[in-house]
Design an enzyme around this catalytic site. Structure first.
Site: not given
Length: 189
Positions: A14, A89, A128, A134, A145
Site C-alpha cells: 500500500k 479499517r 522488511r 521495524r 496483524r
C-alpha cells in the site's frame, strides 16, 4: 476529484503504490498513522485526545478518527483528490468516511484491493523487518496483524463491492506491473 482508498493486508504494498499514485495523479496522501503522529506532535486538541487513548492502549474511536481526517481533508485546497492509506479499517469507518465525504459533495471514486497470498506477505514483512529494524515485523506479530486484518478489515471487500467502487489488483509481480494495473483501474473511472 479523485478519491482513492488503497486497501490490502500488511505487506501488500500500500505505501509503495500510494507514493506512485500520488506522484502520477497529483493526489494528496492521507496516511492515518502519519496524521495521528503529526496531530500528537503538534499538540492539537484532537492530538491530545488521541494520545490519551493510545497511552491507555485503546483504539481511537471512529468518530475521533473521522474528525481528524476531516480536518486534514479540509486543509487540502488545491488538490486533484486524496488517497486514503490505512483507512478505513472497519465497516463502521467506511460508513463514516462515506458520510464525511458526502457532506463535502465528494465520494470514494475507487477502492483498490492489493491482494497478496499470506505466505508472500509473511516473506515481505520479515524481509522488511530485517532491512528496517521495524519492531512489529517479526513472525509472531505479523501473524497477529494478519488475524486482525482477516477478521476486522477484510469484510470491507464486500462492503466496497456493494458500493460499486471495488477493484481487485493482483499484488504479486513487479512494482511496475502492479502499478500498471492500478493505473488501468484508475484511468477507467
Amino acid at each position: 476529484m479523485l478519491n482513492v482508498v488503497i486497501f490490502g493486508a500488511p505487506g501488500s504494498g500500500k505505501g509503495t503504490q500510494s507514493a506512485r499514485i500520488v506522484e502520477k495523479y497529483g493526489l494528496n496522501h492521507i496516511s492515518t498513522g502519519d496524521v495521528l503522529r503529526a496531530e500528537i506532535k503538534n499538540g492539537t486538541e484532537l492530538g491530545k485526545t488521541a494520545k490519551g487513548y493510545i497511552d491507555n492502549g485503546q483504539l481511537i474511536p471512529d468518530a475521533l478518527m473521522i474528525d481528524i481526517l476531516a480536518g486534514v481533508f479540509d486543509g487540502f485546497k488545491d488538490g486533484k483528490g486524496v488517497i486514503f492509506d490505512g483507512f478505513p479499517r472497519t465497516i463502521a469507518q467506511a460508513d463514516a468516511l462515506k458520510a464525511m465525504l458526502k457532506e463535502r459533495g465528494q465520494e470514494v471514486s475507487v477502492m483498490l484491493d492489493l491482494e497478496v497470498p499470506e505466505d508472500e506477505l509473511m516473506t515481505r514483512l520479515i524481509k522488511r523487518g530485517q532491512e528496517t529494524g521495524r519492531a512489529d515485523d517479526n513472525e509472531e506479530t505479523i501473524k497477529k496483524r494478519l488475524v486482525v486484518y482477516h477478521s476486522q478489515t477484510a469484510p470491507l471487500i464486500d462492503w466496497y463491492k456493494n458500493d460499486g467502487t471495488y477493484r481487485h489488483i493482483n499484488g504479486l509481480g513487479t512494482m511496475d506491473g502492479i502499478f500498471a494495473d492500478i493505473c488501468e483501474a484508475i484511468d477507467k473511472l
